[in-house]
Design a protein around this motif. Sequence first.
Motif, short mmCIF file in Angstrom:
data_model
loop_
_atom_site.label_atom_id
_atom_site.label_comp_id
_atom_site.label_asym_id
_atom_site.label_seq_id
_atom_site.Cartn_x
_atom_site.Cartn_y
_atom_site.Cartn_z
N ASP A 16 0.84 -1.22 0.00
CA ASP A 16 0.00 0.00 0.00
C ASP A 16 0.87 1.26 0.00
N LYS A 17 2.17 1.10 0.42
CA LYS A 17 3.04 2.28 0.46
C LYS A 17 4.05 2.30 -0.69
N ASN A 18 4.50 1.13 -1.12
CA ASN A 18 5.55 1.05 -2.15
C ASN A 18 5.15 0.09 -3.27
N ARG A 19 5.29 0.56 -4.49
CA ARG A 19 4.92 -0.32 -5.60
C ARG A 19 6.06 -0.46 -6.63
N VAL A 20 7.25 -0.21 -6.19
CA VAL A 20 8.39 -0.31 -7.12
C VAL A 20 8.99 -1.71 -7.03
N TYR A 21 9.02 -2.38 -8.17
CA TYR A 21 9.56 -3.75 -8.22
C TYR A 21 11.05 -3.73 -7.90
N PRO A 22 11.54 -4.62 -7.04
CA PRO A 22 12.97 -4.60 -6.69
C PRO A 22 13.86 -5.07 -7.85
N ARG A 23 14.81 -4.23 -8.23
CA ARG A 23 15.72 -4.57 -9.34
C ARG A 23 17.14 -4.76 -8.82
N ASP A 24 17.93 -5.51 -9.59
CA ASP A 24 19.31 -5.80 -9.17
C ASP A 24 20.20 -5.78 -10.40
N VAL A 25 21.36 -5.18 -10.31
CA VAL A 25 22.25 -5.09 -11.47
C VAL A 25 22.84 -6.45 -11.86
N ARG A 26 22.86 -7.38 -10.90
CA ARG A 26 23.50 -8.67 -11.17
C ARG A 26 22.62 -9.62 -12.00
N PHE A 27 21.33 -9.33 -12.02
CA PHE A 27 20.43 -10.24 -12.76
C PHE A 27 19.14 -9.53 -13.17
N ASN A 28 18.45 -10.13 -14.12
CA ASN A 28 17.08 -9.72 -14.44
C ASN A 28 16.15 -10.71 -13.76
N SER A 29 14.94 -10.30 -13.51
CA SER A 29 14.03 -11.25 -12.87
C SER A 29 12.60 -11.02 -13.32
N ALA A 30 11.79 -12.06 -13.09
CA ALA A 30 10.36 -11.97 -13.42
C ALA A 30 9.59 -12.78 -12.41
N ILE A 31 8.33 -12.35 -12.17
CA ILE A 31 7.50 -13.14 -11.26
C ILE A 31 6.22 -13.58 -11.99
N TYR A 32 5.80 -14.81 -11.69
CA TYR A 32 4.63 -15.40 -12.35
C TYR A 32 3.71 -15.97 -11.28
N ASP A 33 2.38 -15.93 -11.56
CA ASP A 33 1.45 -16.55 -10.59
C ASP A 33 1.32 -18.03 -10.89
N SER A 34 0.46 -18.73 -10.12
CA SER A 34 0.40 -20.19 -10.26
C SER A 34 -0.18 -20.62 -11.61
N LYS B 147 21.84 -17.22 -22.19
CA LYS B 147 21.32 -16.84 -20.87
C LYS B 147 21.04 -18.08 -20.02
N ILE B 148 21.26 -17.89 -18.72
CA ILE B 148 20.91 -18.97 -17.78
C ILE B 148 19.67 -18.54 -17.02
N TYR B 149 18.73 -19.47 -16.88
CA TYR B 149 17.48 -19.17 -16.16
C TYR B 149 17.36 -20.09 -14.96
N LEU B 150 17.05 -19.47 -13.81
CA LEU B 150 16.78 -20.26 -12.60
C LEU B 150 15.34 -20.01 -12.20
N ILE B 151 14.62 -21.07 -11.90
CA ILE B 151 13.22 -20.91 -11.49
C ILE B 151 13.08 -21.35 -10.04
N TYR C 22 6.20 -18.45 -9.13
CA TYR C 22 7.51 -18.70 -9.75
C TYR C 22 8.30 -17.41 -9.83
N LEU C 23 9.51 -17.46 -9.26
CA LEU C 23 10.44 -16.34 -9.43
C LEU C 23 11.50 -16.81 -10.43
N VAL C 24 11.63 -16.07 -11.53
CA VAL C 24 12.61 -16.47 -12.56
C VAL C 24 13.75 -15.47 -12.59
N LEU C 25 14.99 -16.01 -12.49
CA LEU C 25 16.18 -15.15 -12.56
C LEU C 25 16.87 -15.39 -13.89
N GLU C 26 17.31 -14.31 -14.51
CA GLU C 26 18.01 -14.45 -15.79
C GLU C 26 19.40 -13.81 -15.65
#
Lengths: 109, 393
Positions: free
Chosen positions: B74-92, B118-122, B134-138
């Motif tokens: 309700d206070k923050n809606r910025v998706y957390p980003r990281d320089v070391r990887f790209n990421s994505a989130i998926y529902d069930s 690219k390497i993908y980790l789920i 599912y959290l996917v890291l690229e």
Amino acid sequence: MVKKIFLLCFLVGSIHASVYKNNCVSCHEKMPVKIDKFFYRYLLKYSSEDALKNALIKYLKNPTKEKTILQEGLLNRFGVKEKTTLNDKDLKKAVDEYWEIYKIFGKLK
Amino acid sequence: MLKSWDTNLLQSEKKTLFSFFILYLIFIILLLSILGVMYYNFQKDLMLQKNRLELSYLANEQLLKLKDLHVNFDKNRVYPRDVRFNSAIYDSSKKEIFSTFSNKHIDFNEVIYMDEDKIYLIKEPESYYLGTKYLVLEVKSDSSWHKNVYKTLSIYGAGLFLLMVVFGYFLLRLLLKPMREAIELLDRFIKDTTHELNTPVNAIMSNIEMIDTNSLDEKLAKKIKRIDIGARTVSNLYQDLTYLTLAHKIVSNDEDVNLQEVIEERIEYFTLFAQSRKIDINCDLEENISLHIDRKKITKLIDNLLSNAVKYNKIKGTINIRLQDGYFEVHDSGRGIAQEKIDAMFERYTRADESVGGFGIGLSIVHMIAEEYTLHVKITSKEKKWTKVRVSW
């Protein structure tokens, strides 16, 4: 002018017609835990739109201790809610609106 | 020119061995390819497993941030980003909630995998923060392992391939052994037999030459002629066999040979033999055509063609001999050769007609000589009608 008044009346009427607000928000407003917190707890457990809506409808139709997502402290304080009086169609409408208001999709930046 | 015919193989056998070798090579390449793919996949898995631990650590970090975001949505809606990887989130239902990378085709059945570079980790969190099943890291893969794998594969692949080819060569020799032994046995037998033939045949021929047939009565002269023909046939055969078995020891003595002269001389030699079968020989020989060739060898070649033309002709048949610039041909009115047998005619011990005596070496010798002097021999035939052998250059 007549048109504007007519439109206003229609809008007011449609607000009054919101099953969700009339039947859900109205009660939850009085509770110390806001309705959005329940949504995020459901989301935490059910993830997808379909799974969340199904679980919610199932619970509202037949609330039990086993099915609730309420924390134990709150459950002891407020107990399990009563069965919904809404028919299936209205219940679905209310749940759909609830989803639309609090869903995550399109809100992250 | 030196030749080693003693151990040479027949055409069809060579073809079989060639097919065997090709099949063997295909098999080796296939086997090595499979091994190569297996090794590549093994190395890839190894590399992914090495990356898995580090990526899992990063995924846990990301999950903590998602948890924080979930609580404070309700206070923050910025998706957390990281320089070391790209990421994505998926529902069930595998619907994308948010993504910082462009690849939309995620293989949710895998835990870690590679797609292009690219390497993908789920990662599947226990609680679905923001609905994340599912959290996917690229991350971009380090391409050095690729180079190492290809280097190892090419070095060991080439080494193994060579080893297998050498092994194949010895296997082939092992297969050839009984075949070579059979041919050597026949060659040795012929060598021994011919050696014993020489002296008696020479004795017969020289003694016939000394007989003055004019002083004999007609009946006896005929008998002497027959003996002469027989002796010449045996002598020819002896020469053929000697040529075949000693060919590798014969050194060519090439000179300009007038073909008209040689052909006429050889026709004369065979006249007696042809007359005995009432065969008519017609000549159409152009003058002054010569070839740079060993005289003995071209004589042997012509002898064999003429001998065949007489031997396989019918009684009262004809032989037409033509010499033109670029070719000469012997056309007989004999029993002909079946079409399917023509190709095998140049192989040693092959005979189109078993009813007439012989070893089946005549055309083999023709072929050997023609090959040595790059002459082209073409046989055309109509079964039971005629055979035409054309030697062109």
